[in-house]
Design a protein around this motif. Structure first.
Motif, PDB file in Angstrom:
ATOM      1  N   ALA A 107      -4.987   3.257   3.353  1.00 20.37           N
ATOM      2  CA  ALA A 107      -5.224   2.528   2.108  1.00 20.37           C
ATOM      3  C   ALA A 107      -6.157   1.342   2.345  1.00 20.37           C
ATOM      4  CB  ALA A 107      -3.890   2.044   1.518  1.00 20.37           C
ATOM      5  N   ILE A 108      -5.949   0.633   3.435  1.00 24.68           N
ATOM      6  CA  ILE A 108      -6.840  -0.510   3.714  1.00 24.68           C
ATOM      7  C   ILE A 108      -8.267   0.003   3.971  1.00 24.68           C
ATOM      8  CG2 ILE A 108      -7.328  -2.489   5.206  1.00 24.68           C
ATOM      9  CD1 ILE A 108      -4.349  -2.769   5.732  1.00 24.68           C
ATOM     10  N   PHE A 120       0.795  -1.222   0.000  1.00 20.40           N
ATOM     11  CA  PHE A 120       0.000   0.000   0.000  1.00 20.40           C
ATOM     12  C   PHE A 120       0.831   1.277   0.000  1.00 20.40           C
ATOM     13  CE2 PHE A 120      -2.798  -3.179   2.101  1.00 20.40           C
ATOM     14  CZ  PHE A 120      -3.786  -3.196   1.138  1.00 20.40           C
ATOM     15  N   THR A 121       2.145   1.132   0.155  1.00 15.89           N
ATOM     16  CA  THR A 121       2.980   2.331   0.121  1.00 15.89           C
ATOM     17  C   THR A 121       3.559   2.552  -1.273  1.00 15.89           C
ATOM     18  OG1 THR A 121       4.784   0.989   1.028  1.00 15.89           O
ATOM     19  CG2 THR A 121       3.546   2.324   2.578  1.00 15.89           C
ATOM     20  N   ALA A 122       3.165   1.704  -2.226  1.00 19.57           N
ATOM     21  CA  ALA A 122       3.578   1.904  -3.631  1.00 19.57           C
ATOM     22  C   ALA A 122       2.544   2.785  -4.329  1.00 19.57           C
ATOM     23  CB  ALA A 122       3.682   0.556  -4.333  1.00 19.57           C
ATOM     24  N   PRO A 123       2.974   3.568  -5.326  1.00 21.35           N
ATOM     25  CA  PRO A 123       2.065   4.521  -5.962  1.00 21.35           C
ATOM     26  C   PRO A 123       0.834   3.871  -6.636  1.00 21.35           C
ATOM     27  CG  PRO A 123       4.349   4.864  -6.685  1.00 21.35           C
ATOM     28  CD  PRO A 123       4.344   3.648  -5.831  1.00 21.35           C
ATOM     29  N   ARG A 159       3.065   3.506   8.193  1.00 19.15           N
ATOM     30  CA  ARG A 159       2.017   2.728   8.865  1.00 19.15           C
ATOM     31  C   ARG A 159       0.657   3.425   8.738  1.00 19.15           C
ATOM     32  NH1 ARG A 159       6.222   0.702  13.564  1.00 19.15           N
ATOM     33  NH2 ARG A 159       6.606  -1.316  12.579  1.00 19.15           N
ATOM     34  N   GLN A 160       0.673   4.735   8.822  1.00 18.01           N
ATOM     35  CA  GLN A 160      -0.577   5.484   8.647  1.00 18.01           C
ATOM     36  C   GLN A 160      -1.108   5.320   7.214  1.00 18.01           C
ATOM     37  OE1 GLN A 160      -2.269   6.985  11.208  1.00 18.01           O
ATOM     38  NE2 GLN A 160      -3.865   6.974   9.638  1.00 18.01           N
ATOM     39  N   VAL A 189       1.580  -5.774   3.498  1.00 16.07           N
ATOM     40  CA  VAL A 189       1.089  -4.394   3.439  1.00 16.07           C
ATOM     41  C   VAL A 189       2.048  -3.374   2.835  1.00 16.07           C
ATOM     42  CG1 VAL A 189      -0.502  -4.771   5.347  1.00 16.07           C
ATOM     43  CG2 VAL A 189       1.799  -3.858   5.814  1.00 16.07           C
ATOM     44  N   GLY A 190       3.320  -3.747   2.696  1.00 14.24           N
ATOM     45  CA  GLY A 190       4.286  -2.788   2.138  1.00 14.24           C
ATOM     46  C   GLY A 190       5.132  -2.158   3.229  1.00 14.24           C
ATOM     47  N   GLY A 191       6.329  -1.754   2.843  1.00 13.35           N
ATOM     48  CA  GLY A 191       7.265  -1.171   3.806  1.00 13.35           C
ATOM     49  C   GLY A 191       7.406   0.325   3.617  1.00 13.35           C
TER      50      GLY A 191
END
Ligand code: ZN
Length: 264
Positions: free
Chosen positions: A114-115, A66-69, A108-109, A94-96
């Protein structure tokens, strides 16, 4: 307990079609495929082969990052595929940290937001989302949700339709594991249970997972906690093993998985 095969376990040797046949041959009644393998085989073909062999799809690997564009488009596709395959859950790695960032709190936020945005779509598609907390050594590159407690806190904030995938490789060390598995059970959020073992020494942080019984994880103990929490689903074998199991005859791998899951 019922046994499922995460297809990563023999992905180096076999195509998805061969893995499906292999599961049927070895009386493994669940399967958890990876999306690239499904794409390679074709979604419709994968679905019909899985159904023809009576396999339960215990999860689809994976959504998240979720931290990817481009996270939203990719996760929408993942939801469609999980829905089509009748997967019991879409597993979320979830992504780093975003590239170049040191802002772990921000990441983390971003993951929670995103979720929260994806969850209504998942509910509409009737696909449960399963957050898989990953070992903290993977916080930078793969997932900034690292404990079961952290994952369950996120679930509490997010509401219905989201739970956790407990993978012993990632959480076996956690002093709060028993307590948090019980919590997940009480809240009906225990969607998947992944097994393998932790080798000593571990030679590669990603691709040196052990076969059940070859390492230091007390699998019967953790299994007793999971079952004690009311989990009646599959045990899913998931072994990434560049140095060992990916080099072996895949029929031997599956045979060993069945034996060890029963024994351990
Ligand atoms: Zn896993």
């Amino acid at each position: 307990m019922k046994l499922s095969l995460n297809t990563a376990t023999v992905r180096k040797q076999w195509t998805l079609a061969q893995i499906i046949d292999g599961c049927a041959r070895h009386q493994i009644t669940g399967i958890s495929p990876w999306r690239d393998q499904v794409e390679q085989m074709g979604l419709a073909q994968a679905k019909s082969a899985i159904q023809a062999n009576g396999l339960t799809v215990t999860g689809l690997c994976r959504g998240g990052f979720f931290t990817a564009p481009d996270w939203h488009d990719d996760n929408r596709r993942a939801l469609e595929e999980a829905h089509e395959l009748g997967a019991q859950c879409l597993v979320l790695v979830v992504g780093g940290l975003p590239k170049g960032s040191k802002d772990l709190r921000g990441a983390r936020q971003q993951v929670r937001d995103a979720i929260a945005a994806l969850l209504p779509e998942a509910r509409a598609a009737k696909v449960p989302l399963a957050i898989e907390p990953l070992h903290p050594m993977q916080a930078a590159e793969r997932a900034c949700i690292n404990t079961l407690e952290q994952a369950l806190d996120a679930c509490d904030e997010l509401g219905e339709g989201i739970g956790v995938a407990v993978d012993v490789y990632h959480v076996w060390w956690d002093p709060k594991l028993e307590q948090q598995i019980a919590r997940a059970g009480r809240k009906k959020r225990l969607y998947a249970y992944h097994i393998c073992d932790w080798l000593v020494p571990t030679r590669d942080l990603l691709n040196d997972r052990g076969m059940m019984g070859d390492g230091v994880i007390d699998l019967p103990l953790i299994r007793s906690w999971v079952e004690g929490a009311g989990y009646t689903g599959f045990q899913e074998v998931e072994i990434f093993s560049e140095l060992d199991w990916w080099k072996r005859d895949p029929d031997e791998v599956l045979k060993t998985c069945v034996e060890r899951a029963a024994r351990c």
